[in-house]
Scaffold this active site. Structure first.
Site, PDB file in Angstrom:
ATOM      1  N   ASP A 322       0.889  -1.170   0.000  1.00 33.23           N
ATOM      2  CA  ASP A 322       0.000   0.000   0.000  1.00 33.23           C
ATOM      3  C   ASP A 322       0.924   1.216   0.000  1.00 33.23           C
ATOM      4  OD1 ASP A 322      -2.062   1.766   0.246  1.00 33.23           O
ATOM      5  OD2 ASP A 322      -2.522   1.301   2.330  1.00 33.23           O
ATOM      6  N   CYS A 375      -4.024   5.140  -2.514  1.00 36.70           N
ATOM      7  CA  CYS A 375      -5.284   5.894  -2.395  1.00 36.70           C
ATOM      8  C   CYS A 375      -5.146   7.191  -3.193  1.00 36.70           C
ATOM      9  CB  CYS A 375      -5.658   6.148  -0.945  1.00 36.70           C
ATOM     10  SG  CYS A 375      -4.391   6.978   0.041  1.00 36.70           S
TER      11      CYS A 375
END
Length: 429
Positions: A322, A375
């Site tokens: 991530d 994100c």
């Protein structure tokens, strides 16, 4: 001890720390929350988030109504006036109370001599509000985003950029993740209904539930017992694409605050998980999450570019990366991102992501899976990043997510859906 701090002055100080000093609101707000009564905490949060969400508009209004900006030691007053504008425009605080409390904020920040100025500017705004807002509606500031980011979104999404900007300016929905080791999703939704609340299942992510109305976590059935976790639906896609299995060695890289670590362990409770993050302070939240959910993982501080320092020569069946990113997909949740990021950051982040990818790929076993996630909604960090990685990495193949020309799956923020998120699932040949 009775807490008597002026909320408006605290909100002004918080926004000033974000905009002028580059501090994140998540670091600035908690200590200020300690200074106010419990009943006032929600309003303080609303003022901070709201001013940062609409900062472009509030700045535009100040420039229209004041002949010169407040500088130096008077700078906090600049943000105090913004807090006043925000209340008059966007909250249900009665106008007379908004004015009185904002003017009184000048005393709290030791600028009582400026009470008259603040009062005058806010009253002038009230008199001219309709004319000003009509003019604002045709200005560049109406997008409530910095110009550099608007340009990047226009270039990347010629037909969707306005949808993204509108989504970023909305309040986010509250998504939860039901812990499947305790309850089925339907079973927990029944408990939620018994508690007088309503939730909706996500069609693609099997553990995700959206609350009809956001609620404090202590009101959620079994939160303290680990039955449910607050996590956006899109973030839950990481474990779905990773598809962890019991008995596997799994690396969760850039793991803090631990939402994805614990999701991996809910899906595969017998997996051997190593959670690594560069930020020692944020790792404490990984421990907190593991403890609340009653789970075990190995947690280490380390830089993703140098795996030898934190895992020796160990190899993994699956890796979730991530990656550190611009966070441009979660602006509706963290409006300070708009003012903390700079245009030049994007190339630096893309370089860092590439270095981490290249460093951890050799740690993946042949036949293993690496899920690269951000994100972000910017192609430099997402599709372009994976495209160039595939070109320079002959033993990497794309799986399930896109095509070699358009690799990955890009979720855009919007409405009741999840945040902006990107995933690429890679298999080692």
């Amino acid at each position: 001890m009775k807490k008597q701090n002026n909320l408006r002055s605290l909100a002004a100080q918080a926004v000033e720390l974000v905009v002028e000093q580059g501090q994140s609101l998540s670091n600035v707000l908690p200590p200020l929350q300690q200074k106010v009564a419990d009943k006032d905490k929600a309003l303080l949060q609303e003022l901070c988030f709201g001013v940062l969400r609409t900062l472009s508009q509030l700045e535009w209004l100040i420039n229209k109504l004041m002949s010169r900006p407040m500088t130096g030691k008077q700078r906090t007053v600049h943000y105090l006036i913004m807090v006043g504008f925000y209340q008059l425009l966007y909250t249900r605080v009665p106008p007379h109370a908004a004015l009185a409390e904002t003017v009184e904020g000048a005393v709290a920040i030791k600028r009582p001599q400026l009470k008259g100025l603040i009062n005058g500017v806010l009253r002038q705004f009230q008199r001219q509000q309709e004319t000003l807002l009509n003019e604002f509606a045709t200005s560049d500031a109406r997008f409530l985003h910095p110009g550099w980011l608007v340009k990047r979104l226009q270039n990347a999404y010629p037909t969707q950029w306005q949808h993204i900007i509108e989504a970023n300016n909305q309040r986010p929905p509250m998504w939860l993740r039901v812990n499947r080791t305790h309850h089925t999703r339907d079973g927990w939704l029944g408990l939620l209904e018994d508690a007088g609340m309503k939730g909706y299942p996500h069609p693609d992510y099997p553990d995700a539930v959206r609350l009809e109305t956001p609620a404090p976590v202590h009101a959620l059935p079994g939160f303290a017992e680990g039955w449910v976790t607050v996590q956006d639906a899109s973030a839950q896609g990481c474990a779905v694409f990773l598809a962890p299995q019991n008995g596997e060695h799994i690396l969760d890289l850039c793991a803090a605050p631990g939402g994805k670590t614990t999701h991996i362990l809910e899906v595969a409770p017998e997996a051997d998980v190593l959670a690594v993050d560069i930020d020692e302070q944020r790792l404490s939240r990984v421990y907190d999450n593991l403890k609340r959910l009653g789970m075990k993982a190995t947690v280490k501080q380390g830089d993703g570019r140098y795996p030898a320092q934190w895992c020796g020569e160990q190899q993994f069946d699956r890796i979730l990366l991530d990656a550190p990113c611009s966070a441009t997909g979660v602006i509706r949740r963290h409006p300070d991102i708009k003012w903390l990021r700079r245009d030049r950051d994007i190339a630096e982040l893309a370089q860092l992501q590439a270095e981490i990818l290249d460093a951890v790929w050799p740690r993946l076993k042949p036949g293993g899976t690496l899920v690269y996630a951000t994100c972000s909604v910017l192609p430099e960090e997402n599709r372009d990043q994976i495209k160039t990685f595939l070109q320079r990495t002959p033993d990497a193949a794309l799986s399930e997510t896109g095509t070699p020309d358009q690799p990955g799956q890009q979720n855009l923020p919007g409405g009741e859906e999840g945040d902006g998120f990107f995933y690429a699932k890679l298999i080692k040949k």
